[in-house]
Design a protein around this motif. Structure first.
Motif, short mmCIF file in Angstrom:
data_model
loop_
_atom_site.label_atom_id
_atom_site.label_comp_id
_atom_site.label_asym_id
_atom_site.label_seq_id
_atom_site.Cartn_x
_atom_site.Cartn_y
_atom_site.Cartn_z
N GLY A 1 -19.66 16.21 -79.22
CA GLY A 1 -18.81 17.31 -78.78
C GLY A 1 -18.71 17.40 -77.27
N VAL A 2 -19.82 17.15 -76.58
CA VAL A 2 -19.83 17.19 -75.13
C VAL A 2 -19.09 15.98 -74.57
CG1 VAL A 2 -21.27 17.25 -73.06
CG2 VAL A 2 -21.98 18.49 -75.11
N ILE A 3 -19.27 14.82 -75.20
CA ILE A 3 -18.54 13.62 -74.76
C ILE A 3 -17.03 13.86 -74.85
CG2 ILE A 3 -18.01 11.22 -75.37
CD1 ILE A 3 -20.96 10.97 -76.26
N THR A 4 -16.60 14.48 -75.94
CA THR A 4 -15.17 14.78 -76.11
C THR A 4 -14.69 15.75 -75.04
OG1 THR A 4 -15.28 14.45 -78.50
CG2 THR A 4 -13.45 15.77 -77.67
N LEU A 5 -15.48 16.78 -74.75
CA LEU A 5 -15.12 17.74 -73.71
C LEU A 5 -14.97 17.05 -72.36
CD1 LEU A 5 -17.33 20.87 -74.53
CD2 LEU A 5 -14.83 20.80 -74.42
N CYS A 6 -15.88 16.16 -72.05
CA CYS A 6 -15.83 15.45 -70.77
C CYS A 6 -14.60 14.55 -70.70
CB CYS A 6 -17.11 14.63 -70.58
SG CYS A 6 -18.57 15.64 -70.23
N GLN A 7 -14.30 13.87 -71.81
CA GLN A 7 -13.12 13.02 -71.82
C GLN A 7 -11.84 13.84 -71.63
OE1 GLN A 7 -13.68 11.12 -75.65
NE2 GLN A 7 -14.69 9.32 -74.75
N ALA B 1 -17.87 18.32 -60.61
CA ALA B 1 -19.29 18.68 -60.64
C ALA B 1 -19.76 18.89 -62.08
CB ALA B 1 -19.52 19.94 -59.82
N LEU B 2 -18.92 19.47 -62.92
CA LEU B 2 -19.28 19.67 -64.32
C LEU B 2 -19.37 18.34 -65.07
CD1 LEU B 2 -17.23 22.85 -65.35
CD2 LEU B 2 -19.70 22.66 -64.99
N LEU B 3 -18.45 17.44 -64.76
CA LEU B 3 -18.49 16.12 -65.40
C LEU B 3 -19.79 15.39 -65.04
CD1 LEU B 3 -14.79 14.97 -64.88
CD2 LEU B 3 -15.87 15.62 -67.03
N GLU B 4 -20.19 15.53 -63.78
CA GLU B 4 -21.44 14.91 -63.35
C GLU B 4 -22.63 15.59 -64.03
OE1 GLU B 4 -23.91 13.91 -59.23
OE2 GLU B 4 -22.01 14.99 -59.14
N LYS B 5 -22.55 16.88 -64.19
CA LYS B 5 -23.64 17.65 -64.79
C LYS B 5 -23.90 17.22 -66.23
CE LYS B 5 -24.83 22.49 -65.89
NZ LYS B 5 -24.36 23.90 -65.77
N TYR B 6 -22.81 16.90 -66.96
CA TYR B 6 -22.95 16.61 -68.39
C TYR B 6 -22.72 15.14 -68.74
CZ TYR B 6 -23.02 21.66 -68.97
OH TYR B 6 -23.36 22.99 -68.90
N GLU B 7 -22.70 14.27 -67.75
CA GLU B 7 -22.38 12.87 -68.03
C GLU B 7 -23.42 12.17 -68.90
OE1 GLU B 7 -22.06 10.74 -64.40
OE2 GLU B 7 -24.09 11.21 -63.71
N GLU B 8 -24.66 12.67 -68.91
CA GLU B 8 -25.71 12.03 -69.70
C GLU B 8 -25.96 12.73 -71.04
OE1 GLU B 8 -29.24 11.49 -67.45
OE2 GLU B 8 -28.23 10.48 -65.79
N ASP B 9 -25.19 13.77 -71.32
CA ASP B 9 -25.32 14.46 -72.61
C ASP B 9 -24.61 13.60 -73.67
OD1 ASP B 9 -25.08 16.22 -74.82
OD2 ASP B 9 -25.17 17.95 -73.48
N ASP B 10 -25.39 13.11 -74.66
CA ASP B 10 -24.82 12.17 -75.63
C ASP B 10 -24.32 12.83 -76.91
OD1 ASP B 10 -27.22 12.90 -76.71
OD2 ASP B 10 -28.06 10.87 -76.83
N ARG B 11 -24.23 14.16 -76.91
CA ARG B 11 -23.66 14.82 -78.08
C ARG B 11 -22.16 14.56 -78.12
NH1 ARG B 11 -25.88 20.81 -77.24
NH2 ARG B 11 -25.57 20.15 -75.07
#
Length: 266
Positions: free
Chosen positions: A48-54, A36-46
């Motif tokens: 740092g957030v991309i790294t967190l998601c990966q 759910a968190l990955l879906e929540k932030y999947e469109e955040d292009d920062r």
């Protein structure tokens, strides 16, 4: 009149969160909440957030892999699902120069979902200690059997191992319907037995028994180290390390040494 926020607007607002806040959100989340968190932030292009998601995608993949491995370790338990109490048995301490041989018998509930249970030799000491607590809390019953060095010298290590296993079974609070054993058939036991070669890597019940036996014996050897500090038992657990052998040559044998294993030093 204000219009209700749509999903896109809600997501864009979530992007206003600081990256440190999002990191904390991931850190505090249960593994089952990560999708759910990955879906929540999947469109955040920062970045740092991309790294967190990966990073959390990797974490999630590892979790799914472990679920699959754990399920595979229930193969033998599933094949005997008609049995109410399925008991795994394993031992530790057949090879050391000192200390007892210890066996454990464990009956896990059929819906047991403890992750990371494995052959104790494949786990770190820290992970074994963590799993020990979880297993004994979750188990329907577990029993420990211990045979001292003097008895090992008297009847030999194989017979002492069988004796330790019988004691472990006797110390269960319920009688098993079937025994899943790590490679051996225990003489003198009137319960159906299934010997499984490398069973501590193939059966969750045997693996759980291997962990309990290993932690129990290791803790005992740490206590023996306080009595006989010259022999480095806390580190070598009674096995024939260089420091242990040197101590035997210098100081002789202790009451917890297996004389039949050390004829060359007597």
């Amino acid at each position: 009149m204000d219009q209700p926020m749509n999903e896109v607007t809600t997501r864009k607002m979530s992007f206003k969160n600081k990256i440190s806040e999002i990191k904390l959100e991931f850190m505090q989340a249960m593994i089952t909440d990560i999708p759910a968190l990955l879906e929540k932030y999947e469109e955040d292009d920062r970045s740092g957030v991309i790294t967190l998601c990966q990073q959390n995608k990797v974490r999630l993949e590892a979790y799914y892999k472990e679920l699959k491995r754990t399920e595979a370790m229930k193969e033998y338990e599933r094949s005997h699902a008609n049995c109410t109490y399925i008991c795994g048995i394993d031992e530790v301490g057949r090879g050391p120069f000192a200390g007892p041989v210890i066996a454990c018998a464990v009956i896990l509930p059929k819906d047991c979902n403890i992750l990371y249970i494995n052959d104790s030799k494949k786990l770190t000491e820290k992970k074994r200690e963590e799993l020990y607590d979880e297993i004994i809390t979750t188990a329907i019953s577990y029993g420990i059997g211990s045979v001292p060095p003097s008895r090992i010298d008297e009847i030999n290590i194989l017979q002492a191992t069988y004796e330790a296993m019988r004691k472990a079974i006797e110390n269960l609070s319920v009688k098993p319907d079937i025994l899943l054993n790590d490679a051996v058939t225990i003489p003198g036991v009137n319960i159906k037995q299934v010997p499984i070669v490398k069973g501590d890597s193939k059966s969750i019940s045997i693996a759980a028994a291997s962990i309990i036996a290993k932690v129990t014996r290791d803790r005992l050897m740490v206590e023996y180290d306080k009595v006989f500090p010259e022999y480095d038992f806390a580190s070598n657990k009674g096995y024939g390390s260089g420091k242990h052998i040197d101590a035997i040559k210098k100081n002789g044998l202790t009451p917890i040494h297996r004389k039949s294993f050390l004829k060359n030093f007597i």
